[in-house]
Design an enzyme around this catalytic site. Structure first.
Site, PDB file in Angstrom:
ATOM      1  N   HIS A  17       0.968  -1.142  -0.178  1.00 31.38           N
ATOM      2  CA  HIS A  17      -0.007  -0.009   0.082  1.00 31.38           C
ATOM      3  C   HIS A  17       0.790   1.171  -0.063  1.00 31.38           C
ATOM      4  O   HIS A  17       0.530   2.287  -0.890  1.00 31.38           O
ATOM      5  CB  HIS A  17      -0.797   0.184   1.245  1.00 31.38           C
ATOM      6  N   LYS A  41     -16.216  -7.142   5.805  1.00 24.45           N
ATOM      7  CA  LYS A  41     -14.915  -7.883   5.921  1.00 24.45           C
ATOM      8  C   LYS A  41     -14.534  -8.418   7.434  1.00 24.45           C
ATOM      9  O   LYS A  41     -13.320  -9.069   7.627  1.00 24.45           O
ATOM     10  CB  LYS A  41     -13.935  -7.277   5.210  1.00 24.45           C
ATOM     11  N   ARG A  90      -2.127  -5.547  -8.285  1.00 21.54           N
ATOM     12  CA  ARG A  90      -0.925  -6.613  -8.258  1.00 21.54           C
ATOM     13  C   ARG A  90      -0.855  -7.743  -9.372  1.00 21.54           C
ATOM     14  O   ARG A  90      -0.370  -7.219 -10.467  1.00 21.54           O
ATOM     15  CB  ARG A  90      -1.004  -7.223  -6.679  1.00 21.54           C
ATOM     16  N   SER A 128      -2.675  -7.818   2.825  1.00 25.62           N
ATOM     17  CA  SER A 128      -3.167  -7.652   4.391  1.00 25.62           C
ATOM     18  C   SER A 128      -3.485  -8.959   5.123  1.00 25.62           C
ATOM     19  O   SER A 128      -3.169  -9.261   6.006  1.00 25.62           O
ATOM     20  CB  SER A 128      -4.230  -6.610   4.360  1.00 25.62           C
TER      21      SER A 128
HETATM   22  O1  PNS Z   1      -8.695  -2.870   0.413  1.00 18.94           O
HETATM   23  P1  PNS Z   1      -9.977  -3.373  -0.132  1.00 18.94           P
HETATM   24  O2  PNS Z   1     -10.915  -4.009   1.004  1.00 18.94           O
HETATM   25  O3  PNS Z   1      -9.709  -4.525  -1.454  1.00 18.94           O
HETATM   26  O4  PNS Z   1     -10.738  -2.280  -0.553  1.00 18.94           O
HETATM   27  C1  PNS Z   1     -12.051  -2.460  -1.114  1.00 18.94           C
HETATM   28  C2  PNS Z   1     -12.949  -0.990  -1.372  1.00 18.94           C
HETATM   29  C3  PNS Z   1     -12.892  -0.308   0.174  1.00 18.94           C
HETATM   30  C4  PNS Z   1     -12.265  -0.171  -2.135  1.00 18.94           C
HETATM   31  C5  PNS Z   1     -14.531  -1.088  -1.601  1.00 18.94           C
HETATM   32  O5  PNS Z   1     -15.085  -2.053  -0.865  1.00 18.94           O
HETATM   33  C6  PNS Z   1     -15.214  -0.091  -1.643  1.00 18.94           C
HETATM   34  O6  PNS Z   1     -15.087   0.661  -2.469  1.00 18.94           O
HETATM   35  N1  PNS Z   1     -15.968   0.001  -0.438  1.00 18.94           N
HETATM   36  C7  PNS Z   1     -16.826   1.211  -0.408  1.00 18.94           C
HETATM   37  C8  PNS Z   1     -18.403   0.915  -0.680  1.00 18.94           C
HETATM   38  C9  PNS Z   1     -18.508   0.813  -2.063  1.00 18.94           C
HETATM   39  O7  PNS Z   1     -18.451   2.149  -2.654  1.00 18.94           O
HETATM   40  N2  PNS Z   1     -18.917  -0.005  -2.867  1.00 18.94           N
HETATM   41  C10 PNS Z   1     -19.324  -0.255  -4.196  1.00 18.94           C
HETATM   42  C11 PNS Z   1     -17.943  -0.477  -5.034  1.00 18.94           C
HETATM   43  S1  PNS Z   1     -18.405  -0.633  -6.630  1.00 18.94           S
END
Ligand code: PNS
Length: 158
Positions: A17, A41, A90, A128
């Site tokens: 990150h 999560k 990645r 993570s």
């Molecule tokens: O580190 P991660 O868990 O892969 O990040 C995922 C994240 C937080 C970027 C994604 O879950 C997200 O955008 N969450 C906010 C809610 C949202 O907008 N969901 C619709 C995405 S199309």
């Protein structure tokens, strides 16, 4: 003034990150690292802990700010006036999930552009969840995370 949002759950923030955040900080004027609540999560670290760790890990980057959010990503981007979403990519395995999120985010708000930064080889394998697993088994995570995160993981699994 170009402001970009780098979103994630950051449970916890890793060297991978930080590589993306630091490279992105050279490309735009301001970066907001958006720490998603991501309750589905079931994060190991609370939202407050994840924000505090991300703040400590990015304290050396003057144009980076860390904020929590608990809403749609594109709504948060709009609220903080970020025109760009930056995501790390990645391996090819990330692609399908990121492709879907990018397409949906674009459909919801076409004013926000998503840009990907490829991970360098040393971080391609890092996540993570792997870091949490190694730490839970009392393995050494010092090569994968900043010192503050290593200490926080050791305290969690003591
Ligand atoms: O580190 P991660 O868990 O892969 O990040 C995922 C994240 C937080 C970027 C994604 O879950 C997200 O955008 N969450 C906010 C809610 C949202 O907008 N969901 C619709 C995405 S199309």
């Amino acid at each position: 003034m170009k402001r970009a949002l780098i979103p994630g759950t950051f449970d916890p923030i890793t060297g991978g990150h930080l590589d993306v955040i630091s490279r992105a900080s050279q490309l735009v004027d301001e970066i907001v690292v958006g720490v998603a609540a991501s309750p589905s999560k079931n994060p190991l670290f609370s939202l407050e802990e994840r924000v505090a760790l991300a703040r400590e890990a990015t304290a050396h980057l003057p144009n980076v700010e860390v904020l929590p959010f608990n809403c749609l990503l594109v709504d948060f981007a709009q609220d903080i006036d970020a025109q760009i979403l930056i995501k790390g990519l990645r391996a090819i395995t990330d692609f399908e999930y990121e492709f879907q999120m990018t397409a949906l985010n674009y459909q919801i708000n076409k004013a926000i552009e998503t840009v990907f930064i490829m991970s360098p080889p040393e971080y391609m394998y890092l996540s993570s969840s792997i870091v949490r697993e190694i730490a839970s088994l009392h393995g050494d995570v010092s090569g994968f995370v900043p010192v503050c995160v290593k200490d926080a993981l050791e305290a969690k699994f003591a």
